[in-house]
Design a protein around this motif. Structure first.
Motif, short mmCIF file in Angstrom:
data_model
loop_
_atom_site.label_atom_id
_atom_site.label_comp_id
_atom_site.label_asym_id
_atom_site.label_seq_id
_atom_site.Cartn_x
_atom_site.Cartn_y
_atom_site.Cartn_z
N ASP A 144 0.81 -1.22 0.00
CA ASP A 144 0.00 0.00 0.00
C ASP A 144 0.84 1.27 0.00
O ASP A 144 0.45 2.29 -0.58
N LEU A 145 1.98 1.21 0.68
CA LEU A 145 2.84 2.38 0.85
C LEU A 145 4.28 1.91 0.75
O LEU A 145 4.62 0.84 1.27
N ALA A 146 5.11 2.68 0.05
CA ALA A 146 6.51 2.26 -0.11
C ALA A 146 7.43 3.44 0.13
O ALA A 146 7.08 4.60 -0.12
N PHE A 147 8.63 3.12 0.61
CA PHE A 147 9.71 4.09 0.73
C PHE A 147 10.74 3.71 -0.32
O PHE A 147 11.45 2.71 -0.18
N LEU A 148 10.81 4.50 -1.41
CA LEU A 148 11.57 4.15 -2.59
C LEU A 148 12.78 5.05 -2.77
O LEU A 148 12.74 6.24 -2.44
N ALA A 149 13.85 4.48 -3.34
CA ALA A 149 14.97 5.30 -3.81
C ALA A 149 14.55 5.91 -5.12
O ALA A 149 14.11 5.22 -6.04
N GLY A 156 1.23 6.26 -12.57
CA GLY A 156 0.50 5.42 -11.65
C GLY A 156 0.91 5.58 -10.20
O GLY A 156 0.32 4.96 -9.32
N ILE A 157 1.93 6.43 -9.94
CA ILE A 157 2.48 6.56 -8.59
C ILE A 157 2.45 8.02 -8.14
O ILE A 157 2.79 8.92 -8.90
N ARG A 158 2.06 8.24 -6.91
CA ARG A 158 2.10 9.57 -6.28
C ARG A 158 3.18 9.54 -5.21
O ARG A 158 3.23 8.61 -4.40
N THR A 159 4.07 10.53 -5.20
CA THR A 159 5.21 10.51 -4.29
C THR A 159 5.31 11.78 -3.46
O THR A 159 4.76 12.82 -3.80
N ALA A 160 6.04 11.64 -2.35
CA ALA A 160 6.39 12.78 -1.50
C ALA A 160 7.87 12.64 -1.13
O ALA A 160 8.27 11.60 -0.62
N PRO A 161 8.71 13.65 -1.40
CA PRO A 161 10.14 13.55 -1.08
C PRO A 161 10.37 13.50 0.42
O PRO A 161 9.73 14.23 1.18
N GLU A 264 11.72 8.74 -1.51
CA GLU A 264 10.35 9.22 -1.61
C GLU A 264 9.39 8.22 -0.98
O GLU A 264 9.58 7.01 -1.12
N ALA A 265 8.39 8.73 -0.30
CA ALA A 265 7.26 7.90 0.10
C ALA A 265 6.33 7.83 -1.10
O ALA A 265 6.16 8.82 -1.83
N ALA A 266 5.72 6.69 -1.35
CA ALA A 266 4.93 6.52 -2.56
C ALA A 266 3.68 5.69 -2.31
O ALA A 266 3.70 4.73 -1.52
N ILE A 267 2.61 6.06 -2.99
CA ILE A 267 1.37 5.29 -3.02
C ILE A 267 0.87 5.28 -4.45
O ILE A 267 1.40 6.01 -5.31
N ARG A 268 -0.12 4.47 -4.74
CA ARG A 268 -0.73 4.49 -6.07
C ARG A 268 -1.45 5.82 -6.27
O ARG A 268 -2.06 6.35 -5.34
N GLY A 284 5.09 11.67 4.51
CA GLY A 284 5.63 12.84 3.84
C GLY A 284 6.32 13.81 4.79
O GLY A 284 7.07 14.68 4.34
N ASP A 285 6.06 13.67 6.09
CA ASP A 285 6.72 14.53 7.09
C ASP A 285 8.06 13.97 7.55
O ASP A 285 8.77 14.62 8.31
#
Length: 290
Positions: A144-149, A156-161, A264-268, A284-285
């Protein structure tokens, strides 16, 4: 016509999102026969077929797809209204989180502790993996939620640095004392679908270094132990080897790469579950700095 209960709609949403009755049953903490019974009840009430089977997956019919499209924002709004009214204190459910090693070693423990403190009814399922696989799992709905490099760019992905880390070239003190890259050394790296691998190749070229070989391992902690044991050199995230550098077990053997690795934190991008959206807001915080 009898009323359709809220749990019927919730069942419909999760089958549509996850693709199988079994996955929906696991998500809703019930059994596959119970899910099948709920679907039959909805179809009997509406007089339409909502799903058809294609192999192991259940695919929405045209009418079923329209029903989901019209009901999903209503269901999400209802969930959000209830959770927001309670400050998410009454939130329950399972949220599956994927993370890389660097996030897992830095900001993830604090994030998990905060969620467990503020949302005791929420169960987190954590899995450590490489960014490429987590990206596919996120798109496929298995996390559901990922912490990606990053950076990650996909419609298809929404991210927050959540920050970035510096990188260092390191080898064991014995390898450095024997001349380091003055002689051909084996180089170790994460596999080539990782941003760290790209930095490794670019940095070798920029420094005019021809390694004896580039071997790969999908676990940074294992790479650190290999290099400490005299197995060559590697590019590491500086926070993960800071203690080894300070203790002298590792020594920097080339100039630090100019690039950093962003996270980045990421969700669909289509995610509508209020609980997942709330955890994404909290993620995102977070800040990874190093």
């Amino acid at each position: 016509m009898k009323r359709i209960a809220l749990y019927h709609l919730e069942t419909l949403m999760w089958i549509a999102r996850l693709g199988t009755f079994r996955a929906a049953a696991e998500r809703l903490n019930t059994t596959q026969p119970a899910i099948s019974a709920r679907v039959r009840e909805i179809e009997d009430q509406l007089g339409i077929s909502i799903f058809r089977r294609e192999g192991r997956n259940m695919v929405l019919t045209a009418r079923g797809r329209r029903l989901v499209q019209e009901c999903e924002p209503l269901w999400a709004g209802f969930e959000k209204a209830l959770l927001t009214a309670s400050g998410f204190e009454g939130a329950t459910g399972v949220v599956r989180i994927g993370s890389g090693e660097i996030a897992a070693a830095s900001c993830l423990p604090g994030f998990v502790n905060t969620v467990e403190r503020d949302l005791p009814g929420v169960t987190l399922e954590l899995e450590l993996d490489l960014t490429a696989r987590m990206f596919q799992q996120l798109l496929g709905g298995t996390i559901d939620l990922a912490f990606l490099a990053g950076p990650v760019a996909s419609p298809g992905i929404r991210t927050a640095p959540i920050g970035s880390v510096g990188l260092v070239w390191a080898a064991s003190s014995a390898t450095a004392a024997a001349g380091g890259f003055a002689r051909p050394l084996p180089v170790w790296s994460i596999p080539d679908h990782s941003p760290l691998h790209g930095v490794t190749v670019e940095s070798l070229a920029a420094n005019g270094v021809a390694p004896r070989s580039i071997a790969t391992c999908n676990n940074v902690r294992t790479l650190i132990e290999i290099v400490i044991g005299g197995g060559g050199a590697a590019v590491f995230p500086e926070p993960m080897v800071r203690a080894e550098l300070e203790a002298g077990r590792l020594v920097e053997v080339l100039p630090r790469p100019g690039r950093t690795v962003r996270f980045e934190a990421a969700i669909r991008s289509t995610e509508s579950d209020p609980l997942v959206l709330e955890l994404f807001r909290r993620a995102g915080d977070l800040r990874i700095d190093g």
